[in-house]
Write a protein that holds these residues in place. Structure first.
Motif, PDB file in Angstrom:
ATOM      1  N   VAL A  46       0.850  -1.200   0.000  1.00 35.56           N
ATOM      2  CA  VAL A  46       0.000   0.000   0.000  1.00 35.56           C
ATOM      3  C   VAL A  46       0.881   1.244   0.000  1.00 35.56           C
ATOM      4  O   VAL A  46       0.715   2.145  -0.833  1.00 35.56           O
ATOM      5  CB  VAL A  46      -0.947   0.026   1.230  1.00 35.56           C
ATOM      6  CG1 VAL A  46      -1.578   1.397   1.399  1.00 35.56           C
ATOM      7  CG2 VAL A  46      -2.024  -1.049   1.103  1.00 35.56           C
ATOM      8  N   LEU A  47       1.863   1.271   0.905  1.00 34.03           N
ATOM      9  CA  LEU A  47       2.694   2.476   1.029  1.00 34.03           C
ATOM     10  C   LEU A  47       3.417   2.798  -0.277  1.00 34.03           C
ATOM     11  O   LEU A  47       3.542   3.960  -0.662  1.00 34.03           O
ATOM     12  CB  LEU A  47       3.719   2.326   2.161  1.00 34.03           C
ATOM     13  CG  LEU A  47       3.152   2.103   3.567  1.00 34.03           C
ATOM     14  CD1 LEU A  47       4.270   2.209   4.609  1.00 34.03           C
ATOM     15  CD2 LEU A  47       2.044   3.078   3.901  1.00 34.03           C
ATOM     16  N   GLY A  52       3.798   6.434  -5.882  1.00 32.56           N
ATOM     17  CA  GLY A  52       3.954   5.955  -7.250  1.00 32.56           C
ATOM     18  C   GLY A  52       5.159   5.062  -7.484  1.00 32.56           C
ATOM     19  O   GLY A  52       5.545   4.846  -8.628  1.00 32.56           O
ATOM     20  N   ILE A  53       5.772   4.517  -6.428  1.00 34.89           N
ATOM     21  CA  ILE A  53       6.894   3.588  -6.653  1.00 34.89           C
ATOM     22  C   ILE A  53       6.360   2.328  -7.330  1.00 34.89           C
ATOM     23  O   ILE A  53       6.965   1.799  -8.254  1.00 34.89           O
ATOM     24  CB  ILE A  53       7.610   3.247  -5.332  1.00 34.89           C
ATOM     25  CG1 ILE A  53       8.348   4.484  -4.828  1.00 34.89           C
ATOM     26  CG2 ILE A  53       8.592   2.080  -5.543  1.00 34.89           C
ATOM     27  CD1 ILE A  53       9.111   4.279  -3.570  1.00 34.89           C
ATOM     28  N   VAL A  71      -2.686   9.715  -8.759  1.00 34.56           N
ATOM     29  CA  VAL A  71      -1.258   9.420  -8.975  1.00 34.56           C
ATOM     30  C   VAL A  71      -1.113   8.759 -10.341  1.00 34.56           C
ATOM     31  O   VAL A  71      -1.545   7.622 -10.548  1.00 34.56           O
ATOM     32  CB  VAL A  71      -0.713   8.483  -7.874  1.00 34.56           C
ATOM     33  CG1 VAL A  71       0.768   8.181  -8.101  1.00 34.56           C
ATOM     34  CG2 VAL A  71      -0.919   9.094  -6.494  1.00 34.56           C
ATOM     35  N   THR A  72      -0.543   9.480 -11.282  1.00 37.88           N
ATOM     36  CA  THR A  72      -0.327   8.943 -12.631  1.00 37.88           C
ATOM     37  C   THR A  72       1.077   9.327 -13.071  1.00 37.88           C
ATOM     38  O   THR A  72       1.762  10.091 -12.375  1.00 37.88           O
ATOM     39  CB  THR A  72      -1.308   9.575 -13.652  1.00 37.88           C
ATOM     40  OG1 THR A  72      -1.026  10.981 -13.706  1.00 37.88           O
ATOM     41  CG2 THR A  72      -2.763   9.375 -13.252  1.00 37.88           C
ATOM     42  N   LEU A  76       3.416  12.361 -11.215  1.00 36.14           N
ATOM     43  CA  LEU A  76       4.387  11.718 -10.332  1.00 36.14           C
ATOM     44  C   LEU A  76       5.342  12.713  -9.655  1.00 36.14           C
ATOM     45  O   LEU A  76       5.615  12.612  -8.453  1.00 36.14           O
ATOM     46  CB  LEU A  76       5.187  10.682 -11.124  1.00 36.14           C
ATOM     47  CG  LEU A  76       5.646   9.466 -10.359  1.00 36.14           C
ATOM     48  CD1 LEU A  76       4.503   8.812  -9.605  1.00 36.14           C
ATOM     49  CD2 LEU A  76       6.278   8.457 -11.309  1.00 36.14           C
ATOM     50  N   ASP A  77       5.835  13.687 -10.422  1.00 36.28           N
ATOM     51  CA  ASP A  77       6.764  14.666  -9.848  1.00 36.28           C
ATOM     52  C   ASP A  77       6.119  15.417  -8.690  1.00 36.28           C
ATOM     53  O   ASP A  77       6.712  15.584  -7.624  1.00 36.28           O
ATOM     54  CB  ASP A  77       7.193  15.684 -10.915  1.00 36.28           C
ATOM     55  CG  ASP A  77       8.359  15.149 -11.730  1.00 36.28           C
ATOM     56  OD1 ASP A  77       8.851  14.046 -11.380  1.00 36.28           O
ATOM     57  OD2 ASP A  77       8.758  15.827 -12.692  1.00 36.28           O
ATOM     58  N   THR A  78       4.893  15.872  -8.916  1.00 37.56           N
ATOM     59  CA  THR A  78       4.179  16.616  -7.875  1.00 37.56           C
ATOM     60  C   THR A  78       3.937  15.730  -6.669  1.00 37.56           C
ATOM     61  O   THR A  78       4.177  16.127  -5.521  1.00 37.56           O
ATOM     62  CB  THR A  78       2.800  17.088  -8.417  1.00 37.56           C
ATOM     63  OG1 THR A  78       3.001  17.634  -9.702  1.00 37.56           O
ATOM     64  CG2 THR A  78       2.163  18.098  -7.505  1.00 37.56           C
ATOM     65  N   VAL A  79       3.465  14.504  -6.946  1.00 34.33           N
ATOM     66  CA  VAL A  79       3.136  13.585  -5.852  1.00 34.33           C
ATOM     67  C   VAL A  79       4.366  13.314  -4.992  1.00 34.33           C
ATOM     68  O   VAL A  79       4.294  13.276  -3.765  1.00 34.33           O
ATOM     69  CB  VAL A  79       2.548  12.276  -6.426  1.00 34.33           C
ATOM     70  CG1 VAL A  79       2.561  11.178  -5.383  1.00 34.33           C
ATOM     71  CG2 VAL A  79       1.142  12.517  -6.947  1.00 34.33           C
TER      72      VAL A  79
END
Ligand code: ADP
Length: 248
Positions: A46-47, A52-53, A71-72, A76-79
C-alpha cells in the motif's frame, strides 16, 4: 480535503502473488493513522503506491489520490514532492557517503539553490537531534541514527504527507521512545505502518488493519486494539499499554 484517498486498490506482483485485493481508505489532512496487520498483509505494498513507486495498472480507474490528484505518470513529480516515504530499512534509503550529502539530495532534486539546500539540511538535522552529524559517514552510524537521518532527508523536502514503514523496528527502547517523540512533533499528515502497537496507541488516534490484502478494520486505535477477537483473528495482540485500562 483528503490527503490520501485509496479506492479499491488491487495489486499483483510479477510472480502472481496477489498482495492487495481491493483496499480502500481515506485520510484527512493532519491525521496520524496507524496501518496495522500481520507480516505479508500488504502494508508495504500500500505504502509503495502512495508515491507511485509501484505504478497503477494502465486501464485501471484512478485508485490512489494524493491531495485530490490521481497518482499517474503525469503527476508523479508533484506527488513525490507531497509524499515523503521513509523505508523500513534505512540502508535502502541512505546512499551518499556523508549525512549532509544524503539529507541534501532531496532538496537538490527539488531544484533549490545551494544556500536553500544548506538551510534545509541544517534545519532538518536539528529537528531530528542530529545537528552535529552532518560530516559523519552514513555507513558508520548506528541503526537509530540512520533512521533519524532518513527522517531528516524526508523532512528536508518539506512534504505535506509522511509515510513511514516500520519506523521503530530494530530500535532499542530508548531509541523507540525518542523516535516517537520526534514523530509526534512533526505536523505533517502521517500514515505509519507498524507492529509497534504502543506507537499506534500513543501517536495515532485512528488505525487501519489489513489482512490478506484487505482492510478488515478501520476506526479509533484504542477501540480496535481493545477488541481481542479482532486482534487475535489478524495476528495481533492487545498491547500492554492498554491493560490497566481494561483489566481481564
Ligand atoms: P507487509 O508489509 O504487510 O508485510 P507486503 O506488502 O510486504 O506486506 O506483502 C504483501 C504480499 O506481497 C506478501 O504475500 C508478500 O510475500 C508479497 N510480496 C511483497 N513484495 C513482493 C515482491 N517484490 N514480489 C513478490 N511478492 C511480494
Amino acid at each position: 480535503m483528503n490527503a490520501i484517498e485509496v479506492n479499491n486498490l488491487k495489486y499483483r506482483y510479477h510472480d502472481g502473488t496477489e498482495a492487495l485485493r481491493g483496499v480502500g481508505f481515506s485520510i484527512a489532512t493532519g491525521e496520524c493513522v496507524a496501518l496495522l496487520g500481520p507480516n505479508g498483509s500488504g502494508k508495504s505494498t500500500v505504502l509503495l503506491h502512495l508515491n507511485g513507486i509501484l505504478p497503477e495498472k494502465t486501464g485501471q480507474k484512478a485508485t490512489v489520490k494524493i491531495l485530490g490528484q490521481p497518482v499517474t505518470a503525469e503527476t508523479l513529480d508533484t506527488v513525490r514532492r507531497q509524499v515523503g516515504l521513509v523505508f523500513q530499512d534505512p540502508d535502502d534509503q541512505l546512499f551518499c557517503p556523508t549525512v549532509q550529502e544524503d539529507v541534501a539530495f532531496g532538496p537538490q532534486q527539488l531544484g533549490l539553490n545551494d544556500a536553500q539546500v544548506a538551510e534545509r539540511v541544517g534545519k532538518s538535522l536539528a529537528q531530528v537531534g542530529m545537528a552535529d552529524f552532518g560530516r559523519r559517514a552514513t555507513h558508520h552510524l548506528s541503526h537509530g541514527e540512520k533512521r533519524r537521518v532518513c527522517l531528516a532527508g524526508v523532512l528536508a523536502c518539506d512534504a505535506a504527507i509522511l509515510v513511514l514503514d516500520e519506523p521503530t523496528s530494530d530500535l532499542d527502547p530508548r531509541g523507540r521512545r525518542e523516535f516517537k517523540a520526534l514523530l509526534r512533533q512533526i505536523p505533517a499528515t502521517k500514515l505509519i505502518a507498524t507492529h509497534d502497537l504502543e506507537l499506534a496507541v500513543e501517536l495515532c488516534s485512528r488505525a487501519i488493519v489489513l489482512d490478506h490484502g484487505e482492510v478488515v478494520a478501520d476506526g479509533p486505535t484504542t477501540e480496535l486494539l481493545n477488541d481481542e477477537p479482532l486482534m487475535l483473528a489478524h495476528g495481533l495482540e492487545r498491547p500492554h499499554i492498554l491493560w490497566h485500562n481494561h483489566p481481564h
